[in-house]
Design a protein around this motif. Structure first.
Motif, short mmCIF file in Angstrom:
data_model
loop_
_atom_site.label_atom_id
_atom_site.label_comp_id
_atom_site.label_asym_id
_atom_site.label_seq_id
_atom_site.Cartn_x
_atom_site.Cartn_y
_atom_site.Cartn_z
N MET A 1 -53.65 -96.99 -19.67
CA MET A 1 -52.26 -97.32 -19.36
C MET A 1 -51.58 -96.20 -18.56
O MET A 1 -50.46 -96.29 -18.17
N ILE A 310 -38.62 -95.30 -19.97
CA ILE A 310 -39.41 -95.53 -21.19
C ILE A 310 -38.56 -95.20 -22.41
O ILE A 310 -38.60 -95.89 -23.43
N VAL A 355 -40.15 -91.60 -29.65
CA VAL A 355 -41.52 -91.12 -29.91
C VAL A 355 -42.13 -90.66 -28.58
O VAL A 355 -42.19 -91.44 -27.63
N ALA A 356 -42.54 -89.43 -28.52
CA ALA A 356 -43.12 -88.95 -27.26
C ALA A 356 -44.12 -87.84 -27.52
O ALA A 356 -43.95 -87.01 -28.40
N VAL A 357 -45.19 -87.85 -26.72
CA VAL A 357 -46.18 -86.75 -26.74
C VAL A 357 -46.31 -86.27 -25.30
O VAL A 357 -46.39 -87.08 -24.36
N ARG A 362 -51.96 -85.63 -24.78
CA ARG A 362 -52.28 -86.98 -25.28
C ARG A 362 -53.78 -87.15 -25.48
O ARG A 362 -54.53 -86.21 -25.28
N ALA A 363 -54.16 -88.36 -25.85
CA ALA A 363 -55.57 -88.72 -26.08
C ALA A 363 -56.20 -87.90 -27.20
O ALA A 363 -57.38 -87.62 -27.19
N GLY A 367 -50.02 -89.03 -31.23
CA GLY A 367 -49.03 -90.10 -31.40
C GLY A 367 -49.22 -90.77 -32.76
O GLY A 367 -48.25 -91.01 -33.49
N GLN A 392 -41.76 -100.55 -22.97
CA GLN A 392 -43.08 -100.44 -22.33
C GLN A 392 -44.23 -100.10 -23.27
O GLN A 392 -45.36 -99.96 -22.84
N THR A 393 -43.91 -99.94 -24.55
CA THR A 393 -44.97 -99.43 -25.44
C THR A 393 -45.23 -100.40 -26.60
O THR A 393 -45.75 -100.00 -27.64
N TRP A 396 -48.84 -100.67 -27.95
CA TRP A 396 -49.27 -99.46 -28.69
C TRP A 396 -48.78 -99.56 -30.13
O TRP A 396 -49.53 -99.31 -31.07
C1 COA Z 1 -47.28 -93.46 -27.00
C2 COA Z 1 -47.69 -92.00 -27.08
C3 COA Z 1 -46.74 -91.24 -28.02
C4 COA Z 1 -49.13 -91.91 -27.63
O1 COA Z 1 -49.61 -90.60 -27.46
P1 COA Z 1 -51.06 -90.12 -27.94
O2 COA Z 1 -51.40 -90.70 -29.26
O3 COA Z 1 -51.02 -88.64 -27.89
O4 COA Z 1 -52.15 -90.59 -26.90
P2 COA Z 1 -52.26 -91.51 -25.63
O5 COA Z 1 -51.04 -91.50 -24.79
O6 COA Z 1 -53.48 -91.02 -24.96
O7 COA Z 1 -52.46 -92.95 -26.21
C5 COA Z 1 -53.49 -93.31 -27.08
C6 COA Z 1 -53.97 -94.72 -26.72
O8 COA Z 1 -52.84 -95.58 -26.57
C7 COA Z 1 -52.81 -96.17 -25.28
N1 COA Z 1 -51.45 -96.26 -24.78
C8 COA Z 1 -50.65 -95.25 -24.38
N2 COA Z 1 -49.47 -95.75 -23.96
C9 COA Z 1 -49.53 -97.07 -24.13
C10 COA Z 1 -48.63 -98.13 -23.86
N3 COA Z 1 -47.42 -97.92 -23.34
N4 COA Z 1 -49.01 -99.37 -24.16
C11 COA Z 1 -50.24 -99.63 -24.68
N5 COA Z 1 -51.14 -98.66 -24.93
C12 COA Z 1 -50.80 -97.40 -24.66
C13 COA Z 1 -53.64 -95.23 -24.41
O9 COA Z 1 -54.15 -95.90 -23.29
C14 COA Z 1 -54.69 -94.78 -25.37
O10 COA Z 1 -55.64 -95.78 -25.51
P3 COA Z 1 -57.20 -95.49 -25.44
O11 COA Z 1 -57.45 -94.57 -26.61
O12 COA Z 1 -57.81 -96.82 -25.58
O13 COA Z 1 -57.41 -94.84 -24.14
C15 COA Z 1 -47.68 -91.35 -25.68
O14 COA Z 1 -48.48 -92.10 -24.82
C16 COA Z 1 -46.31 -91.21 -25.07
O15 COA Z 1 -45.61 -90.22 -25.30
N6 COA Z 1 -45.92 -92.20 -24.26
C17 COA Z 1 -44.65 -92.17 -23.57
C18 COA Z 1 -43.49 -92.36 -24.51
C19 COA Z 1 -43.47 -93.70 -25.20
O16 COA Z 1 -43.93 -94.68 -24.69
N7 COA Z 1 -42.89 -93.69 -26.39
C20 COA Z 1 -42.60 -94.83 -27.18
C21 COA Z 1 -41.20 -95.19 -26.87
S1 COA Z 1 -40.48 -96.19 -28.08
#
Ligand code: COA
Length: 440
Positions: A1, A310, A355-357, A362-363, A367, A392-393, A396
């Motif tokens: 993503m 986001i 929620v943010a990393v 990440r990975a 999160g 957008q999330t 997840w």
């Molecule tokens: C969501 C978040 C906290 C997860 O962080 P993380 O656990 O450290 O790790 P990643 O971002 O690598 O995500 C882990 C998995 O989720 C997936 N993923 C990340 N963002 C995603 C999204 N928006 N939708 C669907 N899947 C998502 C990744 O592709 C990854 O999948 P994989 O293991 O199959 O490759 C981070 O991606 C982030 O800060 N995103 C931006 C902020 C956000 O969207 N916050 C939520 C707002 S309410």
């Protein structure tokens, strides 16, 4: 993503400089004991390592170097027709071996002094004050007889002359210590460089002890370890056992770097992720409630996500008012993640928000750990459900047990404030009671 873009080389350089800056400040005037095995001195990368040590010293770090001597002693004994003697991995130093020890120490000291003097006086370092000082900084005592084996001139550190070392450090000199110590009765003792480094770092209350090892670090050794983890992995790499012991004493942090990694020392000390392994007496990553002084770090983390739409935009003032709702993930005192819990009109529902990393962190399931933690916190506060509004999330969160609901399912205050233009999806997760103490 993830949005994969070709990194702009200029931006990469700028962001690297931004990353390094705080570490330069943080390490200034700190005492670092850097120890390396005798094998490292013979490797082609050694000249570079010495150059990097000179750079670190020029950045106002107080450097104490300790070198090993094992292969140099062995080859001298063999050249003289002898056979190196060991018992339980420890050298038995007889009179002939002691002569080899003295020769090896002399040879290595001159070699290192020579390389370091050249490196410290390179035009780009340009600090005439920097010099390398070797000396008699250690007194020693014999190890004695163990299991019936007399180790003869193999010794252990009895006292570190802290005042003399600190005096040299205060004059911005790099202090070079060889693993040989003298007794008040005039004997010399052969010391292990690892124990010498640990004893010196402990006596000096050094801020860091760094081992540069010629041995490949067995994988999968994590890049941050607790003392217990290092102890467990000690079977694979005995140096880790000694490090675990050192961390248990007065030394806060021990770093382990492979000598063949070019620039390993600089990467480990001046970049966020490092390159080697860091072993500390406490967990280096933690989730904790946010404080007012964390606001700049949180803003740095969430601003880019707000710009992408986001996360909902929060002003600094709003964040100041709501800081009590936030928790942060801290790695090595840097904020790399955050999340907030808000009360709603419905006493059984909390809203999980912001929620943010950090993209570079990440990975690694951060999160997941963060959301788990916030869920446990909500349970502790007596909540039965967790609500998330996301644009957008949603996938997840769904993968983590949240169900898509409608606006009608929102608590009254959230319904009133619902932003139809933003059109966020409503996700709710029923919370299961777990053992809170283990999760927190
Ligand atoms: C969501 C978040 C906290 C997860 O962080 P993380 O656990 O450290 O790790 P990643 O971002 O690598 O995500 C882990 C998995 O989720 C997936 N993923 C990340 N963002 C995603 C999204 N928006 N939708 C669907 N899947 C998502 C990744 O592709 C990854 O999948 P994989 O293991 O199959 O490759 C981070 O991606 C982030 O800060 N995103 C931006 C902020 C956000 O969207 N916050 C939520 C707002 S309410």
């Amino acid at each position: 993503m993830h949005n994969i873009e070709t990194p702009d080389p200029l931006f990469s350089r700028v962001s690297l400089l931004r990353e390094i800056g705080p570490y330069i400040q943080r390490h200034r005037n700190k005492i670092f004991v850097i120890a390396f095995a005798g094998e490292v001195v013979e490797q082609p990368t050694f000249r570079r390592i010495i150059q990097d040590i000179a750079i670190i010293a020029s950045l106002d770090v107080r450097v104490v170097l300790i070198h090993g001597t094992r292969p140099q002693i062995d080859s001298r004994i063999i050249e003289d027709g002898g056979q190196p003697l060991f018992h339980n991995g420890l050298r038995i130093t007889d009179k002939d071996a002691l002569l080899a020890v003295k020769e090896a120490c002399g040879y290595l000291r001159v070699k290192i002094e020579n390389l370091l003097t050249t490196a410290l006086h390179q035009p780009q370092i340009n600090n005439a004050a920097l010099d390398v000082i070797s000396g008699n900084f250690l007194s020693a005592k014999p190890i004695g007889v163990h299991d019936g084996i007399d180790y003869k001139y193999t010794g252990q550190v009895r006292k570190v002359n802290i005042e003399s070392i600190k005096e040299q450090l205060s004059h911005e000199n790099v202090v070079l210590i060889s693993p040989i110590g003298y007794s008040p009765t005039g004997e010399s003792y052969n010391l292990g460089y690892e124990q010498t480094a640990i004893a010196t770092a402990t006596a000096l209350k050094a801020n860091k002890l760094i081992f540069i090892t010629h041995e490949p670090i067995p994988m999968p050794i994590p890049n941050a370890m607790t003392r217990q983890e290092a102890e467990e992995l000690g079977e694979q790499m005995p140096l880790l056992k000694l490090i675990a012991k050192a961390v248990n004493q007065d030394i806060e942090r021990v770093h382990l770097i492979e000598s063949m990694t070019d620039g390993g020392l600089l990467l480990e000390l001046y970049t966020r992720e490092g390159i080697g392994s860091m072993i500390s007496n406490e967990s280096v990553e933690k989730i904790r409630p946010a404080l007012l002084e964390d606001i700049s770090g949180i803003l740095e983390l969430i601003r880019p996500l707000e710009q992408e739409g986001i996360l909902v935009r929060r002003s600094r003032e709003q964040l100041e008012l709501e800081i009590g709702n936030f928790h942060i993930v801290e790695v090595d005192r840097q904020i790399v993640g955050c999340a907030a819990l808000y009360q709603t009109d419905d006493l059984t529902i909390s809203e999980l928000s912001c929620v943010a990393v950090h993209p570079q962190y990440r990975a690694n399931y951060r999160g997941d750990r963060l959301v788990n933690y916030m869920e446990q916190l909500a349970i502790k506060q007596g909540k039965q459900k967790l609500l998330v509004l996301t644009t957008q999330t949603s996938d997840w969160f769904k993968e983590r047990g949240f169900d898509e609901k409608s606006i009608d399912d929102l608590p009254e205050n959230k319904k009133r404030l619902y932003n139809y233009k933003r059109n966020s999806r409503v996700l709710i997760k029923p919370l299961k009671q777990k053992s809170v103490s283990s999760a927190l």
